[in-house]
Design an enzyme around this catalytic site. Structure first.
Site, PDB file in Angstrom:
ATOM      1  N   ASP A  46       0.853  -1.185   0.000  1.00 23.47           N
ATOM      2  CA  ASP A  46       0.000   0.000   0.000  1.00 23.47           C
ATOM      3  C   ASP A  46       0.891   1.238   0.000  1.00 23.47           C
ATOM      4  O   ASP A  46       2.117   1.119   0.016  1.00 23.47           O
ATOM      5  CB  ASP A  46      -0.968   0.002   1.195  1.00 23.47           C
ATOM      6  N   ASP A  58       1.490   4.890   1.877  1.00 24.92           N
ATOM      7  CA  ASP A  58       1.140   5.777   2.983  1.00 24.92           C
ATOM      8  C   ASP A  58       1.643   7.190   2.705  1.00 24.92           C
ATOM      9  O   ASP A  58       2.772   7.373   2.262  1.00 24.92           O
ATOM     10  CB  ASP A  58       1.774   5.260   4.285  1.00 24.92           C
ATOM     11  N   ASP A  63       9.244   3.549  13.617  1.00 28.88           N
ATOM     12  CA  ASP A  63       9.795   2.393  14.329  1.00 28.88           C
ATOM     13  C   ASP A  63      11.223   2.029  13.929  1.00 28.88           C
ATOM     14  O   ASP A  63      12.133   1.989  14.745  1.00 28.88           O
ATOM     15  CB  ASP A  63       8.859   1.181  14.242  1.00 28.88           C
TER      16      ASP A  63
HETATM   17  P1  ATP Z   1       3.439  -2.544   4.946  1.00 27.47           P
HETATM   18  O1  ATP Z   1       4.158  -2.926   3.724  1.00 27.47           O
HETATM   19  O2  ATP Z   1       3.024  -3.711   5.775  1.00 27.47           O
HETATM   20  O3  ATP Z   1       2.322  -1.551   4.751  1.00 27.47           O
HETATM   21  P2  ATP Z   1       4.592  -0.365   6.429  1.00 27.47           P
HETATM   22  O4  ATP Z   1       5.965  -0.138   6.988  1.00 27.47           O
HETATM   23  O5  ATP Z   1       4.122   0.605   5.407  1.00 27.47           O
HETATM   24  O6  ATP Z   1       4.561  -1.846   5.881  1.00 27.47           O
HETATM   25  P3  ATP Z   1       2.278   0.436   7.917  1.00 27.47           P
HETATM   26  O7  ATP Z   1       1.585  -0.273   9.033  1.00 27.47           O
HETATM   27  O8  ATP Z   1       1.552   0.726   6.670  1.00 27.47           O
HETATM   28  O9  ATP Z   1       3.589  -0.421   7.635  1.00 27.47           O
HETATM   29  O10 ATP Z   1       2.844   1.784   8.548  1.00 27.47           O
HETATM   30  C1  ATP Z   1       3.364   2.856   7.774  1.00 27.47           C
HETATM   31  C2  ATP Z   1       4.552   3.475   8.467  1.00 27.47           C
HETATM   32  O11 ATP Z   1       4.138   4.000   9.736  1.00 27.47           O
HETATM   33  C3  ATP Z   1       5.689   2.532   8.806  1.00 27.47           C
HETATM   34  O12 ATP Z   1       6.565   2.347   7.723  1.00 27.47           O
HETATM   35  C4  ATP Z   1       6.364   3.240   9.954  1.00 27.47           C
HETATM   36  O13 ATP Z   1       7.154   4.309   9.516  1.00 27.47           O
HETATM   37  C5  ATP Z   1       5.178   3.822  10.699  1.00 27.47           C
HETATM   38  N1  ATP Z   1       4.691   2.903  11.746  1.00 27.47           N
HETATM   39  C6  ATP Z   1       3.730   1.953  11.612  1.00 27.47           C
HETATM   40  N2  ATP Z   1       3.528   1.306  12.764  1.00 27.47           N
HETATM   41  C7  ATP Z   1       4.369   1.865  13.662  1.00 27.47           C
HETATM   42  C8  ATP Z   1       4.636   1.653  15.056  1.00 27.47           C
HETATM   43  N3  ATP Z   1       3.974   0.727  15.723  1.00 27.47           N
HETATM   44  N4  ATP Z   1       5.561   2.447  15.649  1.00 27.47           N
HETATM   45  C9  ATP Z   1       6.218   3.405  14.957  1.00 27.47           C
HETATM   46  N5  ATP Z   1       6.026   3.646  13.654  1.00 27.47           N
HETATM   47  C10 ATP Z   1       5.119   2.896  13.013  1.00 27.47           C
HETATM   48 MG    MG Z   2       2.124   0.612   4.609  1.00 22.44          MG
END
Ligand code: ATP
Ligand code: MG
Length: 397
Positions: free
Chosen positions: A62, A64, A138
């Site tokens: 996805d 963000d 994170d």
């Molecule tokens: P995915 O491919 O699963 O979407 P993602 O890293 O984009 O991986 P998301 O849950 O969409 O994961 O979160 C977007 C961003 O928000 C992450 O890349 C990170 O920077 C931040 N983030 C998400 N969850 C946390 C958390 N629990 N603590 C700190 N930062 C977070």
């Molecule tokens: Mg994401």
């Protein structure tokens, strides 16, 4: 709290010649959201998984978006958006069935952050600038901001280099960051498996030390994270990692118990392998089927075996309610999914009643899931008198 001083505050700017993300890879919805934000005088970047996965040449799940506009400003500026979340307010922008998450730059400063007495962040709507936002994320590899106009990545934390070296590094001290939000432990396992990353000894040790804190996390959030871990193509590896990091007792306690039995372990890993194969082939995957498999050994154990067509459906139903109740104490499965799981289990008896009841069974709305579970049981060594083959022949006509 994040120890910011260990980082160089002026960001590294990474040009397209180094990151290789092309303009035409940019998600159209994210582009139009950012353009609208810019037009109204706000900043907007792509951050997180999209940037990380694109750099590695993987297809992102996805996209963000992050901005300096508040959720309320985003909501009034953009059509088809709504504000969600309690712990963090974010905006969801809908386009057909697709949702783009838009978050506001946040700071990790302790000022407006509400914490529990165990250090867990309860509420955090403390807005900041891009730099603050970069340090509250994170892992370094998740803190890369893509400016889609200049096609440059802004990196405050050395995430680009870590990604190239396949290193998962926490932003700030991992012990503190996992304590603030233990779900980061699950995320670490997911990224490790998905991207074949290296974790340093301290990070691994902190994950193990703090895994007990997962009991503080809401059972709904744990359910969502469990799905992300097991329905995204790396379930076999992640199950092994979860087991070795003592995480199963917080997410899937009834599965954990049965991984010690050779027969049940074979059944569960067969199912996870199928799940991973289906993901790779872009075939549909459902949470209901996943949980019907993960909890199946526990159900069989409760019933003392489910191989007789004479088993009463209400006995399965009663055992199923007990199993699901126990599961929900740790990781809560939504009601309609619980219903599907029960129906898939009940079908295991109906499928044995051949040929007499086969017409009714074939019309059952969960027939496919029930049949798949039946085949999986046979493939894993259970002797059901060849009933799986009977059904396979029946439906191939
Ligand atoms: P995915 O491919 O699963 O979407 P993602 O890293 O984009 O991986 P998301 O849950 O969409 O994961 O979160 C977007 C961003 O928000 C992450 O890349 C990170 O920077 C931040 N983030 C998400 N969850 C946390 C958390 N629990 N603590 C700190 N930062 C977070
Ligand atoms: Mg994401």
């Amino acid at each position: 709290m994040v120890a910011i001083d260990q980082y160089n505050i002026s960001p590294e700017i990474i040009k397209v010649s180094k990151h290789h993300i092309e303009v035409d890879q940019i998600d159209n919805d994210a582009r139009s959201i950012i353009q609208r934000l810019n037009k109204a005088g706000f900043k907007g970047y792509i951050v997180g998984g999209f940037v990380r996965d694109s750099i590695l040449g993987l297809k992102p799940k996805d996209c963000d978006v992050v901005t300096d506009a508040t959720p309320e400003q985003v909501n009034s500026l953009l059509p088809r958006t709504r504000i969600i979340g309690r712990r963090f307010k974010i905006v969801h922008s809908r386009s057909g069935r697709k949702i783009t998450e838009i978050s506001t730059f946040r700071s990790s400063s302790q000022r407006n952050t509400q914490k529990s007495n165990k250090g867990l962040v309860l509420r955090d709507n403390n807005y900041g600038n891009i730099e603050d936002d970069a340090f509250r994320r994170d892992f370094t590899i998740n803190s890369l901001y893509l400016d889609i106009e200049k096609m440059e990545i802004i990196d405050f934390v050395g995430g680009f280099k870590d990604l190239q070296n396949k290193k998962l590094k926490s932003i700030g001290d991992s012990f503190e960051r996992f304590k603030e939000d233990p779900v980061r432990i699950l995320r670490a396992i997911r990224f490790k498996a998905k991207l074949s990353l290296d974790l340093d000894k301290k990070l691994e040790a902190d994950m193990k030390k703090l895994s007990y804190l997962l009991k503080e996390i809401s059972s709904g959030r744990k359910y969502e994270e469990t799905l992300k871990m097991l329905l995204t193509g790396n379930a076999e590896l992640i199950m092994t990692e979860m087991n070795s990091h003592n995480l199963l007792e917080h997410l899937l306690p009834l599965t954990k118990d049965f991984l010690n039995s050779k027969k049940d372990k074979r059944f569960i890993y067969n199912a996870l392998k199928n799940t991973d194969d289906r993901y790779k082939k872009n075939k549909s995957l459902t949470p209901a089927f996943l949980f019907s498999v993960l909890l199946w050994p526990a159900l069989v154990n409760k019933m003392g075996g489910i191989t007789s067509k004479k088993t009463k459906l209400h006995n399965i139903s009663r055992a199923a309610s007990l199993i699901l109740k126990r599961q929900n104490e740790n990781c809560f499965i939504p009601g309609r999914i619980q219903q599907s799981i029960k129906e898939t289990w009940e079908l295991q008896i109906m499928l044995l009643r051949v040929p007499e009841k086969s017409k009714v069974t074939l019309k059952h709305k969960r027939f496919r899931a029930g049949y798949d579970l039946l085949l999986l049981r046979e493939d894993s060594g259970e002797n059901l008198g060849g009933v799986g083959k009977w059904w396979t022949e029946k439906i191939s006509y």
